[in-house]
Design a protein around this motif. Structure first.
Motif, PDB file in Angstrom:
ATOM      1  N   UNK A  92       0.795  -1.219   0.000  1.00  0.00           N
ATOM      2  CA  UNK A  92       0.000   0.000   0.000  1.00  0.00           C
ATOM      3  C   UNK A  92       0.828   1.268   0.000  1.00  0.00           C
ATOM      4  N   UNK A  93       2.027   1.206   0.502  1.00  0.00           N
ATOM      5  CA  UNK A  93       2.921   2.370   0.460  1.00  0.00           C
ATOM      6  C   UNK A  93       3.637   2.466  -0.883  1.00  0.00           C
ATOM      7  N   UNK A  94       3.843   1.333  -1.540  1.00  0.00           N
ATOM      8  CA  UNK A  94       4.575   1.341  -2.810  1.00  0.00           C
ATOM      9  C   UNK A  94       3.878   2.191  -3.858  1.00  0.00           C
ATOM     10  N   UNK A  95       2.553   2.141  -3.894  1.00  0.00           N
ATOM     11  CA  UNK A  95       1.853   2.912  -4.924  1.00  0.00           C
ATOM     12  C   UNK A  95       2.057   4.409  -4.709  1.00  0.00           C
ATOM     13  N   UNK A  96       2.139   4.848  -3.452  1.00  0.00           N
ATOM     14  CA  UNK A  96       2.386   6.261  -3.185  1.00  0.00           C
ATOM     15  C   UNK A  96       3.808   6.654  -3.575  1.00  0.00           C
ATOM     16  N   UNK A  97       4.754   5.742  -3.372  1.00  0.00           N
ATOM     17  CA  UNK A  97       6.120   6.020  -3.797  1.00  0.00           C
ATOM     18  C   UNK A  97       6.195   6.174  -5.307  1.00  0.00           C
ATOM     19  N   UNK A 144       7.751  -9.858  -2.850  1.00  0.00           N
ATOM     20  CA  UNK A 144       6.528 -10.139  -2.084  1.00  0.00           C
ATOM     21  C   UNK A 144       5.352 -10.512  -2.983  1.00  0.00           C
ATOM     22  N   UNK A 145       5.579 -10.535  -4.294  1.00  0.00           N
ATOM     23  CA  UNK A 145       4.525 -10.927  -5.221  1.00  0.00           C
ATOM     24  C   UNK A 145       4.239 -12.421  -5.088  1.00  0.00           C
ATOM     25  N   UNK A 146       2.968 -12.764  -5.142  1.00  0.00           N
ATOM     26  CA  UNK A 146       2.543 -14.158  -4.997  1.00  0.00           C
ATOM     27  C   UNK A 146       2.715 -14.908  -6.318  1.00  0.00           C
ATOM     28  N   UNK A 147       2.650 -16.236  -6.293  1.00  0.00           N
ATOM     29  CA  UNK A 147       2.930 -17.022  -7.500  1.00  0.00           C
ATOM     30  C   UNK A 147       2.067 -16.675  -8.711  1.00  0.00           C
ATOM     31  N   UNK A 148       0.847 -16.192  -8.494  1.00  0.00           N
ATOM     32  CA  UNK A 148      -0.009 -15.854  -9.636  1.00  0.00           C
ATOM     33  C   UNK A 148       0.295 -14.479 -10.220  1.00  0.00           C
ATOM     34  N   UNK A 149       1.256 -13.765  -9.647  1.00  0.00           N
ATOM     35  CA  UNK A 149       1.642 -12.463 -10.169  1.00  0.00           C
ATOM     36  C   UNK A 149       1.016 -11.284  -9.456  1.00  0.00           C
ATOM     37  N   UNK A 150       0.111 -11.561  -8.489  1.00  0.00           N
ATOM     38  CA  UNK A 150      -0.545 -10.480  -7.774  1.00  0.00           C
ATOM     39  C   UNK A 150       0.140 -10.143  -6.463  1.00  0.00           C
ATOM     40  N   UNK A 151      -0.142  -8.950  -5.973  1.00  0.00           N
ATOM     41  CA  UNK A 151       0.345  -8.522  -4.665  1.00  0.00           C
ATOM     42  C   UNK A 151      -0.708  -8.794  -3.602  1.00  0.00           C
ATOM     43  N   UNK A 152      -0.297  -9.153  -2.409  1.00  0.00           N
ATOM     44  CA  UNK A 152      -1.266  -9.213  -1.313  1.00  0.00           C
ATOM     45  C   UNK A 152      -1.729  -7.806  -0.960  1.00  0.00           C
ATOM     46  N   UNK A 153      -2.935  -7.691  -0.448  1.00  0.00           N
ATOM     47  CA  UNK A 153      -3.450  -6.379  -0.065  1.00  0.00           C
ATOM     48  C   UNK A 153      -2.553  -5.733   0.977  1.00  0.00           C
ATOM     49  N   UNK A 154      -2.112  -6.524   1.945  1.00  0.00           N
ATOM     50  CA  UNK A 154      -1.163  -6.033   2.935  1.00  0.00           C
ATOM     51  C   UNK A 154      -0.384  -7.198   3.506  1.00  0.00           C
ATOM     52  N   UNK A 155       0.751  -6.868   4.085  1.00  0.00           N
ATOM     53  CA  UNK A 155       1.583  -7.832   4.794  1.00  0.00           C
ATOM     54  C   UNK A 155       1.330  -7.657   6.291  1.00  0.00           C
ATOM     55  N   UNK A 156       1.723  -8.610   7.134  1.00  0.00           N
ATOM     56  CA  UNK A 156       1.495  -8.459   8.571  1.00  0.00           C
ATOM     57  C   UNK A 156       2.089  -7.159   9.106  1.00  0.00           C
ATOM     58  N   UNK A 170      -2.894  -4.482  -6.536  1.00  0.00           N
ATOM     59  CA  UNK A 170      -1.974  -4.749  -7.645  1.00  0.00           C
ATOM     60  C   UNK A 170      -2.239  -3.806  -8.803  1.00  0.00           C
ATOM     61  N   UNK A 171      -3.504  -3.563  -9.113  1.00  0.00           N
ATOM     62  CA  UNK A 171      -3.822  -2.722 -10.270  1.00  0.00           C
ATOM     63  C   UNK A 171      -3.399  -1.279 -10.045  1.00  0.00           C
ATOM     64  N   UNK A 172      -3.635  -0.740  -8.845  1.00  0.00           N
ATOM     65  CA  UNK A 172      -3.277   0.663  -8.627  1.00  0.00           C
ATOM     66  C   UNK A 172      -1.762   0.829  -8.554  1.00  0.00           C
ATOM     67  N   UNK A 173      -1.069  -0.167  -8.008  1.00  0.00           N
ATOM     68  CA  UNK A 173       0.391  -0.083  -7.942  1.00  0.00           C
ATOM     69  C   UNK A 173       1.001  -0.220  -9.334  1.00  0.00           C
ATOM     70  N   UNK A 174       0.495  -1.162 -10.103  1.00  0.00           N
ATOM     71  CA  UNK A 174       1.013  -1.338 -11.467  1.00  0.00           C
ATOM     72  C   UNK A 174       0.697  -0.128 -12.337  1.00  0.00           C
ATOM     73  N   UNK A 175      -0.479   0.468 -12.152  1.00  0.00           N
ATOM     74  CA  UNK A 175      -0.824   1.663 -12.926  1.00  0.00           C
ATOM     75  C   UNK A 175       0.172   2.783 -12.648  1.00  0.00           C
ATOM     76  N   UNK A 176       0.486   3.003 -11.367  1.00  0.00           N
ATOM     77  CA  UNK A 176       1.449   4.041 -11.017  1.00  0.00           C
ATOM     78  C   UNK A 176       2.835   3.712 -11.547  1.00  0.00           C
ATOM     79  N   UNK A 177       3.204   2.431 -11.510  1.00  0.00           N
ATOM     80  CA  UNK A 177       4.510   2.023 -12.026  1.00  0.00           C
ATOM     81  C   UNK A 177       4.610   2.242 -13.533  1.00  0.00           C
ATOM     82  N   UNK A 178       3.519   1.988 -14.254  1.00  0.00           N
ATOM     83  CA  UNK A 178       3.542   2.218 -15.705  1.00  0.00           C
ATOM     84  C   UNK A 178       3.735   3.699 -16.028  1.00  0.00           C
ATOM     85  N   UNK A 179       3.196   4.589 -15.201  1.00  0.00           N
ATOM     86  CA  UNK A 179       3.428   6.015 -15.425  1.00  0.00           C
ATOM     87  C   UNK A 179       4.910   6.342 -15.288  1.00  0.00           C
ATOM     88  N   UNK A 180       5.558   5.724 -14.328  1.00  0.00           N
ATOM     89  CA  UNK A 180       6.995   5.925 -14.143  1.00  0.00           C
ATOM     90  C   UNK A 180       7.781   5.271 -15.277  1.00  0.00           C
TER      91      UNK A 180
END
Length: 299
Positions: A66-71, A100-112, A136-146
């Motif tokens: 959740x912090x990665x997308x803001x970064x 931290x990406x899971x085997x299917x390519x998605x991110x968990x909503x949060x870690x402990x 995953x979608x919001x983080x990847x969207x922000x990453x694509x902008x970068x």
């Protein structure tokens, strides 16, 4: 509807993080990219991820998706101002996300969370073993902008894994998704529209869930919480803007400009979780409101 630009620096001085004050200065041509990146570094961990309340409702110190997308959003702010890349920390963030990406390519909503106090309950209840299309979608969207500016991010294997996961997960959606899943999926499809041929059809399909007036209530949110046309399509000339009639966007620009408060800032309509988080959000959304209004020629 006039925006009082002269009141904003004073509002930010009294209510906002140094990070958002630096972002605003860069947006208005008064600051520099190095100062923004230096402010972002305060939230960075040795593992390459980000925490420490960079996501205002996620106050725990350890790195979180959740912090990665803001970064990435901050890297996107500075990208037009530095050559040839945003920062080597952007690719390092991809490395951390890959870890931290899971085997299917998605991110968990949060870690402990190591510190649960002052964080929103939805972050506390995230399952680290289940992929989340929302995060995953919001983080990847922000990453694509970068990635449009940073070749190291564009070529990073994490971004390809996340992109494939999102396309497949959006294809599998049935019925009306939760408002934020809808919003972030639209952002993602807009970001990959020019590089992924399937994105156009998926974007059109998701657009069918958005009412003509563009207002989507948030189930489980506050009484007044809703997403608006400019949340889905803040920038002119982008594919997502085609989901709305021009007069709907024009009305929403008037609405956004008119929501500036007497103190110079903007407010949020979602739940306030902590005093610090409430202040942090006001600074963040104020910078975002000015950015959107500037991009649309309103200020």
């Amino acid at each position: 509807m006039n925006v009082n630009l002269s009141a904003i620096p004073g509002f930010l001085a009294g209510h906002a993080r140094v990070l958002d004050r630096r972002r605003y200065d860069l947006l208005t041509g008064e600051g520099d990219a190095a100062s923004v990146l230096a402010a972002l570094d305060a939230y960075r961990n040795p593992d390459g991820g980000y925490g420490w309340g960079l996501e205002p409702d996620l106050r725990t110190p350890e790195s979180q998706p959740g912090a990665a997308l803001h970064a990435f959003a901050v890297f996107g702010d500075v990208a037009p101002h530095v050559t040839p890349r945003t920062s080597p920390h952007a690719a390092a963030l991809c490395d951390w996300l890959d870890s931290v990406t899971l085997p299917d390519g998605g991110l968990p909503f949060s870690l402990p969370l190591t510190v649960s106090e002052a964080s929103a309950p939805w972050w506390l209840s995230g399952d680290p073993a289940v992929s989340s299309l929302q995060i995953t979608s919001v983080t990847a969207a922000a990453a694509h902008q970068v990635a449009a500016y940073d070749p190291a991010v564009a070529a990073h294997p994490w971004l390809e894994r996340a992109t494939r996961y999102c396309l497949d997960a959006i294809q599998r959606l049935e019925g009306m998704p939760h408002a934020y899943v809808l919003l972030f999926s639209v952002h993602f499809l807009d970001a990959v529209h020019d590089s992924r041929p399937e994105a156009a059809g998926l974007l059109k399909r998701l657009g069918g869930h958005i009412p003509a007036d563009g207002r989507v209530p948030v189930e489980g949110g506050t009484e007044d919480e809703a997403l608006r046309p400019l949340d889905f399509a803040p920038l002119p000339g982008r594919p997502a803007r085609g989901l709305f009639e021009p007069e709907v966007i024009a009305a929403d620009l008037v609405r956004l400009a008119g929501e500036q408060q007497d103190d110079g800032g903007w407010v949020v309509d979602f739940a306030r979780i902590s005093p610090a988080g409430a202040l942090d959000w006001r600074g963040d959304v104020t910078v975002g409101a000015v950015r959107t209004l500037r991009a649309n020629g309103m200020v």
